[in-house]
Design an enzyme around this catalytic site. Structure first.
Site, short mmCIF file in Angstrom:
data_model
loop_
_atom_site.label_atom_id
_atom_site.label_comp_id
_atom_site.label_asym_id
_atom_site.label_seq_id
_atom_site.Cartn_x
_atom_site.Cartn_y
_atom_site.Cartn_z
N ARG A 179 22.69 51.67 53.25
CA ARG A 179 23.32 51.37 52.07
C ARG A 179 22.96 52.66 50.91
O ARG A 179 22.02 53.26 50.92
CB ARG A 179 22.15 50.25 51.32
N ARG B 125 17.79 46.65 48.82
CA ARG B 125 17.78 45.49 49.19
C ARG B 125 18.99 45.02 50.15
O ARG B 125 20.12 45.84 50.26
CB ARG B 125 17.86 44.29 47.80
N LEU C 167 38.08 52.67 67.11
CA LEU C 167 36.99 51.87 66.14
C LEU C 167 37.25 50.51 65.96
O LEU C 167 38.41 50.33 65.62
CB LEU C 167 36.93 52.75 64.91
N HIS D 247 36.10 52.16 42.21
CA HIS D 247 36.49 51.18 43.13
C HIS D 247 37.56 51.88 44.23
O HIS D 247 37.58 51.89 45.39
CB HIS D 247 36.63 49.87 42.96
N SER E 200 31.41 40.55 48.21
CA SER E 200 30.75 39.28 48.44
C SER E 200 31.09 38.09 47.82
O SER E 200 31.68 38.20 46.83
CB SER E 200 29.22 39.99 48.16
N ASN F 140 29.95 52.84 43.36
CA ASN F 140 31.38 53.11 42.97
C ASN F 140 31.56 53.00 41.29
O ASN F 140 32.09 54.01 40.92
CB ASN F 140 32.56 51.94 43.38
N ARG G 247 29.05 53.09 39.18
CA ARG G 247 28.25 54.28 38.53
C ARG G 247 28.77 55.59 38.58
O ARG G 247 28.59 56.43 37.91
CB ARG G 247 26.85 54.15 39.16
N TRP G 248 29.34 55.86 39.75
CA TRP G 248 29.89 57.07 39.92
C TRP G 248 31.19 57.23 39.00
O TRP G 248 31.04 58.41 38.61
CB TRP G 248 30.44 57.07 41.64
N ARG H 20 31.37 38.68 38.61
CA ARG H 20 31.54 39.95 37.58
C ARG H 20 32.70 39.67 36.72
O ARG H 20 33.39 38.57 36.95
CB ARG H 20 31.98 40.90 38.63
N ARG I 67 35.21 51.71 35.65
CA ARG I 67 34.65 51.23 37.14
C ARG I 67 35.65 51.03 38.23
O ARG I 67 35.45 51.30 39.43
CB ARG I 67 34.05 49.80 36.95
N ASP J 52 27.74 50.81 47.90
CA ASP J 52 27.41 50.69 46.70
C ASP J 52 27.73 51.80 45.74
O ASP J 52 27.21 53.03 46.52
CB ASP J 52 25.79 50.18 46.63
#
Length: 238
Positions: A180, A186, A123, A29, A57, A14, A16-17, A63, A25, A12
């Site tokens: 998170r 949340r 992994l 991402h 999601s 991306n 705002r960064w 969006r 935006r 979470d």
């Protein structure tokens, strides 16, 4: 240091960064996706066996269309990058979520990625795409109900172990630690069944700024907690 076997991350912050840097935006991402690759490598070096990230999601379709289109383009490019990364780092890739809603070319790249990496021994990297935990559980219940109606088993035979075989995450151990980023507190419809006894770690750090040091900090917090899984700590005789 006790390293969790499975770490789940909600990526979470991306957007705002990017905004903080005067960029669109979509730039955030793109940088966030690059950071996923870095954290995958660091996680494996630390001894983490499973890493699951929330990439897109079921609610993200709400969006703005321009952002969704940009995310789908980024996803297409990431599938190519991930194929090379999986080969280089011996990663085993798995995608969870309802991919039937995705474009055919994306579904094809997912199938190619999973097939190409299925025998890798590094992994276990799981990507949640068009994933929502409620959606996952409803899809599982529909399949379970169908099989029950077909006489494959009786209703009274259904237990947790059986139900889990119908989930997208079947065969993957439940997360030990959820991280998170960006300060949100949340779960956002993420792995609700699987996180029943997971330790949670929330940080204000935005995802593109989440580093190896931040991952170590989260694992340090994990180590400070006592996991009882609903039980109690045994009293030691004095």
């Amino acid at each position: 240091m006790r390293v969790p076997q499975h770490v789940a991350i909600i990526l979470d912050g991306n957007g705002r960064w990017a905004k903080s840097k005067g960029m669109p935006r979509n730039y955030g991402h793109a940088q966030g996706s690059k950071n996923v690759e870095r954290i995958c490598e660091e996680a494996w070096r630390m001894g983490i066996k499973y890493l699951t990230v929330y990439a897109f999601s079921t609610e993200n379709w709400n969006r703005p269309r321009s952002e969704v289109d940009a995310l789908m383009k980024l996803l297409r490019n990431y599938m190519k990058t991930c194929l090379r990364t999986a080969e280089k780092n011996d990663m085993k890739i798995r995608v969870i979520g309802d991919i039937t809603s995705l474009d055919d070319d994306i579904k094809g790249r997912i199938a190619e990625l999973e097939e190409a990496s299925k025998n890798n021994n590094g992994l276990n990297f799981t990507i949640a795409i068009n994933y929502g935990s409620r959606d996952e559980m409803i899809r599982a219940m529909r399949k379970l109900a169908g099989d029950c109606a077909a006489g494959k088993f009786r209703a009274e035979d259904i237990d947790e172990a059986m139900y889990e075989t119908y989930l997208d995450t079947h065969g993957i151990p439940d997360p030990d630690l959820l991280i998170r980023t960006s300060g949100e507190l949340r779960l956002s419809n993420y792995l609700l069944w699987q996180l029943a006894y997971t330790e949670f770690y929330f940080t204000d750090v935005l995802w593109p700024d989440f580093t190896k040091a931040e991952l170590e900090k989260a694992i340090g917090q994990y180590n400070s907690r006592e996991r009882r899984f609903g039980g109690v700590k045994e009293e030691q005789d004095v």
